[in-house]
Enzyme design. Structure first.
Site, PDB file in Angstrom:
ATOM      1  N   GLY A  68     -11.032  -8.760 -12.645  1.00 10.13           N
ATOM      2  CA  GLY A  68     -11.874  -7.963 -13.521  1.00 10.13           C
ATOM      3  C   GLY A  68     -12.844  -8.840 -14.287  1.00 10.13           C
ATOM      4  O   GLY A  68     -12.734 -10.073 -14.281  1.00 10.13           O
ATOM      5  N   GLY A 115      -8.176  -7.352 -10.578  1.00 13.87           N
ATOM      6  CA  GLY A 115      -8.914  -6.126 -10.325  1.00 13.87           C
ATOM      7  C   GLY A 115      -9.381  -5.988  -8.889  1.00 13.87           C
ATOM      8  O   GLY A 115      -9.535  -4.872  -8.383  1.00 13.87           O
ATOM      9  N   GLU A 138      -2.063 -13.193 -13.662  1.00 14.51           N
ATOM     10  CA  GLU A 138      -2.339 -12.736 -15.032  1.00 14.51           C
ATOM     11  C   GLU A 138      -1.428 -13.353 -16.085  1.00 14.51           C
ATOM     12  O   GLU A 138      -1.838 -13.530 -17.239  1.00 14.51           O
ATOM     13  CB  GLU A 138      -2.250 -11.209 -15.088  1.00 14.51           C
ATOM     14  CG  GLU A 138      -3.367 -10.482 -14.338  1.00 14.51           C
ATOM     15  CD  GLU A 138      -3.125 -10.371 -12.849  1.00 14.51           C
ATOM     16  OE1 GLU A 138      -4.009  -9.843 -12.152  1.00 14.51           O
ATOM     17  OE2 GLU A 138      -2.061 -10.824 -12.361  1.00 14.51           O
ATOM     18  N   ASP A 146      -1.283  -6.211 -13.608  1.00 12.63           N
ATOM     19  CA  ASP A 146      -1.547  -4.778 -13.744  1.00 12.63           C
ATOM     20  C   ASP A 146      -2.215  -4.238 -12.473  1.00 12.63           C
ATOM     21  O   ASP A 146      -1.885  -4.669 -11.381  1.00 12.63           O
ATOM     22  CB  ASP A 146      -2.361  -4.490 -15.012  1.00 12.63           C
ATOM     23  CG  ASP A 146      -3.771  -5.049 -14.958  1.00 12.63           C
ATOM     24  OD1 ASP A 146      -4.005  -6.064 -14.262  1.00 12.63           O
ATOM     25  OD2 ASP A 146      -4.660  -4.477 -15.625  1.00 12.63           O
TER      26      ASP A 146
END
Length: 347
Positions: A68, A115, A138, A146
């Site tokens: 992301g 992401g 992460e 996530d």
């Protein structure tokens, strides 16, 4: 953060397929909020269109997607406006890809992380070229795996999914295929032929039939046994204790223990529980759980500290709070998973 430039993500209709191209090569195709919203708007359109038999997702440049757009998220949080809406929309997109009724084919070469995993690995066909590198790193920036990591990693057997989520290790096409994260592997030079076959026939299985390869697995058998031994235990503390006892005689255990010692202690605890719990949850339930965690992470310390150390000050040692696993309060970890007083994620 809301508007996507047409240059960031391209949509084409060719033959029997809808083609999505991530087009931020200088930013390693980091996913922005605008890109998320644009792709989410297209999926219902293609689902209803009888002339679209399959969706193909690919990327320009040397990376599929490095994750992301972390700096946007960091700056929003530091300004006192945590990027909750970005993540809500991203998680809804992840669930929509998982539930998409037509073939959704990700053609992946180069790095795919965070992401980028979210917009590719929930589809029906995850096709990796030999230059693909998968990672969910992460925990190294005080966050958690996530974008559906709780669903994906919890379904990888032998403790390997938990190993990937807690260490952030990068793996190639052979290991991703063996783990079931990838569904197919092809030579990088053949990815264009796969795309052309889908455009012509709308049938990804037919397009892949004569092009699939089985790349060598890099994780050797002895290390795979170690992963299963240590990462299949019932608690993070038991896992750390097992690695500690083995470290004197097992180089893999020693290296793994050293890697974990550099991760956010809070993130390790959250990720262990998230991935463990995810095995019994549906994709939608996983995304709602991750949204609960996300809301607490965005008002915490370690996420912003991890970004500062890794990206802003480039390689500085992060100052995690709490600093050690021994200092973690189990009730504080429970709070990450508690229902949201403002309401759960609506999918």
């Amino acid at each position: 953060m809301d508007a996507a430039s047409e240059d960031e993500i391209r949509f084409e209709r060719r033959g029997r397929a809808a083609i999505v191209t991530l087009n931020r090569p200088k930013a390693l195709n980091a996913v922005t909020h605008g890109m998320v919203l644009a792709l989410a708007a297209k999926l219902p359109e293609w689902d209803a269109d009888p002339t679209v038999d399959a969706v193909v997702v690919k990327a320009e440049g040397r990376a599929f997607s490095a994750g992301g757009d972390i700096m946007d998220i960091y700056q929003a949080g530091r300004a006192g406006k945590p990027a909750v809406q970005f993540f809500a929309d991203e998680y809804r997109l992840n669930a929509a890809i998982h539930n998409f009724r037509k073939p959704y084919v990700a053609l992946i070469d180069g790095i795919v992380m965070g992401g980028g995993v979210g917009v590719s690995f929930h589809g029906s066909h995850r096709v990796l070229g030999e230059k693909a590198q998968f990672a969910m790193p992460e925990v190294g920036i005080g966050f958690f795996p996530d974008v559906g990591g709780s669903y994906l990693l919890s379904r990888v057997k032998g403790g390997y999914g938990l190993y990937l989520g807690l260490t952030g290790a990068r793996i190639g096409a052979g290991d991703a295929l063996h783990a079931g994260l990838a569904t197919h592997a092809v030579a990088s030079a053949d990815l264009a032929a796969v795309e052309a076959g889908i455009v012509e026939t709308g049938d990804p299985d037919r397009a892949l039939r004569d092009l699939c390869i089985t790349p060598e697995r890099k994780l050797d058998e002895g290390d795979a046994v170690s992963v299963g031994l240590h990462f299949s235990l019932g608690s993070l503390n038991d896992m750390i204790e097992s690695l500690t006892q083995a470290a004197g005689r097992d180089e893999f255990a020693a290296t793994t223990l050293d890697t974990l010692s550099k991760r956010s202690p809070t993130s390790l605890h959250v990720a262990f529980r998230q991935i463990t719990d995810g095995a019994a949850l549906s994709m939608e339930e996983c995304m709602k759980m991750e949204f609960r965690i996300l809301n607490r992470m965005l008002v915490g310390h370690d996420f912003y500290e991890g970004i500062r150390a890794a990206i802003i000050d480039k390689g500085d040692t992060p100052n995690w709070k709490p600093a050690t696993l021994a200092e973690i309060d189990p009730k504080a970890i429970d709070a990450y998973f508690a229902p949201l007083p403002g309401g759960e994620l609506v999918i």
